[in-house]
Design an enzyme around this catalytic site. Structure first.
Site, PDB file in Angstrom:
ATOM      1  N   TYR A  67     -37.534 -10.521  10.474  1.00  0.00           N
ATOM      2  CA  TYR A  67     -37.748  -9.119  10.616  1.00  0.00           C
ATOM      3  C   TYR A  67     -37.834  -8.518  11.830  1.00  0.00           C
ATOM      4  O   TYR A  67     -38.627  -8.957  12.688  1.00  0.00           O
ATOM      5  CB  TYR A  67     -38.864  -8.722   9.542  1.00  0.00           C
ATOM      6  CG  TYR A  67     -38.900  -7.179   8.919  1.00  0.00           C
ATOM      7  CD1 TYR A  67     -37.790  -6.962   8.065  1.00  0.00           C
ATOM      8  CD2 TYR A  67     -39.628  -6.208   9.464  1.00  0.00           C
ATOM      9  CE1 TYR A  67     -37.909  -5.769   7.698  1.00  0.00           C
ATOM     10  CE2 TYR A  67     -39.708  -5.169   8.842  1.00  0.00           C
ATOM     11  CZ  TYR A  67     -38.658  -4.714   7.957  1.00  0.00           C
ATOM     12  OH  TYR A  67     -38.518  -3.461   7.487  1.00  0.00           O
ATOM     13  N   SER A 183     -36.333  -1.189  -8.383  1.00  0.00           N
ATOM     14  CA  SER A 183     -37.137  -1.714  -7.409  1.00  0.00           C
ATOM     15  C   SER A 183     -38.299  -0.456  -7.363  1.00  0.00           C
ATOM     16  O   SER A 183     -38.198   0.548  -7.787  1.00  0.00           O
ATOM     17  CB  SER A 183     -36.409  -1.885  -6.129  1.00  0.00           C
ATOM     18  OG  SER A 183     -35.949  -0.512  -5.677  1.00  0.00           O
ATOM     19  N   ARG A 207     -30.401  -8.010 -18.305  1.00  0.00           N
ATOM     20  CA  ARG A 207     -31.475  -8.840 -18.631  1.00  0.00           C
ATOM     21  C   ARG A 207     -31.352  -9.112 -20.155  1.00  0.00           C
ATOM     22  O   ARG A 207     -30.702  -8.237 -20.815  1.00  0.00           O
ATOM     23  CB  ARG A 207     -33.146  -8.672 -18.096  1.00  0.00           C
ATOM     24  CG  ARG A 207     -33.145  -7.028 -18.527  1.00  0.00           C
ATOM     25  CD  ARG A 207     -34.195  -6.562 -17.474  1.00  0.00           C
ATOM     26  NE  ARG A 207     -33.738  -6.298 -16.305  1.00  0.00           N
ATOM     27  CZ  ARG A 207     -34.287  -6.464 -15.052  1.00  0.00           C
ATOM     28  NH1 ARG A 207     -35.354  -6.944 -14.969  1.00  0.00           N
ATOM     29  NH2 ARG A 207     -33.719  -6.416 -13.760  1.00  0.00           N
TER      30      ARG A 207
END
Ligand SMILES: NC(=O)c1ccc[n+]([C@@H]2O[C@H](COP(=O)([O-])OP(=O)(O)OC[C@H]3O[C@@H](n4cnc5c(N)ncnc54)[C@H](OP(=O)(O)O)[C@@H]3O)[C@@H](O)[C@H]2O)c1
Length: 380
Positions: A67, A183, A207
């Site tokens: 990162y 999210s 899903r």
């Protein structure tokens, strides 16, 4: 940061942080380090006690060393061994909610008991206590906010708000399209858009049982919820035209990259903006050249850390106030979360094993919720 050297008895080691010596897999490199009480704060600093600190996807990348924003090494936690100048550590954690426990001379706008969030990246929030400059924190209102609201204030809500307001000049009745809509950031986009009267078309991975997720996102204010598979359905174009009344969609938010983003971009209208903030699929972003030539598409990246670095303290305080008001009014819910507590009496070995287990579960997507870390301390 000023931290006291340890006493030799373990009973005095009433503070704890979760740290690492070198980058790597969090399940291998994280260690619990206990250290002693903080001395009184020096001028222009405050002593903080952390109440709750999230584990965000970027924290994993930071520990792995991939990162761009990096923490500084800390070498004054203990007098020898881990956390000392012999073996300095990086303390994990980028955001969190803390309470001011002591104020140094010259600090005027903060007092004992205030709730604060970090105004500087990578301060090491997975810790019971820290001493920081008063300039590194922003005060929060305490009434009407939960600890989970405060702990998750500076990364995801700010990102969602800035992406919605900073690229396309959207008005009430306009449309935004996004992927990764379930999210934490995506759910904030939905809620903040709703406050502003902006409609959202939201894509998620399919899903087995879609209904509870669709119901949840619609409960937050999502206008439409679809799966990436629906992007391949040729009739979707006609449906979108019907929903929008033919109005151009001028903002798309990309959390995942890869094929779902290529397909989503094709739903954008003239002079639109595609804003990428995450790459959860780890697949590259590929855009049809024609969208740039014929529709004047602009593709941007957004990084909240950069926004924080390039905006004034007044602008940052204003943003936090705006978001805190939405939370107080019940318009932004705290993310669904699991609190992982490390008890004050747990040994460093036990705490290390627990943290490594937490990161193994995160890597396997077992929580499906934001994990918030509570490190208990006995020092105050
Ligand atoms: N640029 C910035 O300033 C900024 C700020 C905040 C966050 N972020 C980034 O935004 C992203 C989301 O952060 P968050 O805290 O909101 O995360 P989060 O709540 O943990 O959500 C992760 C999301 O990624 C999806 N996902 C996971 N693996 C995937 C895969 N292989 N392919 C497609 N989707 C996948 C999940 O979908 P499922 O439910 O289907 O697994 C979920 O929607 C992260 O990349 C984070 O680093 C960037």
């Amino acid at each position: 940061m000023t931290l006291h050297r340890s006493f030799s008895t373990s009973a005095a080691l009433s503070n704890r942080c979760i740290a690492y010596v070198q980058n790597g897999d969090p399940t291998q490199v994280l260690r619990s380090v206990t250290f002693s009480r903080l001395p009184p704060p020096s001028p222009n600093t405050v002593n903080l006690r952390f109440l709750l600190s999230p584990i965000n996807p970027a924290d994993v990348n930071t520990i792995e060393g991939v990162y761009p924003s990096k923490p500084s090494l800390t070498s004054n936690l203990t007098s020898k061994g881990l956390g000392s100048s012999e073996e300095p550590v990086y303390v994990g954690g980028n955001e969190g909610l803390a309470q001011v426990v002591q104020v140094g001379d010259g600090v005027e706008k903060l007092k004992e008991g205030d709730w604060v969030v970090m105004d500087k990246p990578q301060l090491g929030t997975w810790s019971t206590s820290r001493n920081v400059s008063f300039k590194d924190v922003i005060r929060l209102p305490t009434s009407g906010l939960t600890e989970a609201h405060g702990a998750t204030m500076t990364v995801n809500p700010t990102t969602a708000y800035n992406m919605l307001t900073g690229f396309a000049n959207l008005k009430e009745g306009d449309w935004v399209i996004q992927n990764g809509a379930n999210s934490a950031v995506g759910q904030l986009v939905i809620q903040i858009a709703k406050v502003k009267g902006i409609n959202t078309i939201n894509f998620v991975r399919s899903r087995d049982n879609m209904a509870p997720l669709v119901e949840h996102l619609k409960g937050l204010g999502a206008t439409k919820v679809l799966t990436y598979d629906d992007l391949n359905d040729k009739s979707l174009r006609t449906k979108v035209k019907e929903w929008t009344g033919g109005k151009d969609i001028r903002l798309a938010l990309n959390c995942v990259g890869g094929e779902p983003t290529t397909s989503m971009a094709k739903f954008l209208g003239q002079d639109a903006h595609l804003v990428s903030y995450g790459a959860m699929s780890k697949k590259p972003l590929s855009l049809p050249t024609s969208l740039h030539i014929f529709k004047n598409l602009t593709s941007h990246g957004f990084w909240q850390t950069n926004w924080t670095k390039t905006h004034s303290r007044e602008e940052k305080e204003q943003l936090i106030t705006t978001l805190a008001e939405m939370m107080q009014e019940g318009k932004i819910k705290a993310p669904e979360h699991t609190i992982v507590t490390i008890g004050a009496k747990e040994s460093d070995e036990e705490a290390t094993a627990k943290m490594q287990d937490v990161f193994a579960n995160i890597a396997q997507g077992r929580y499906g919720k934001k994990v918030l870390l509570k490190l208990e301390d006995t020092s105050t």
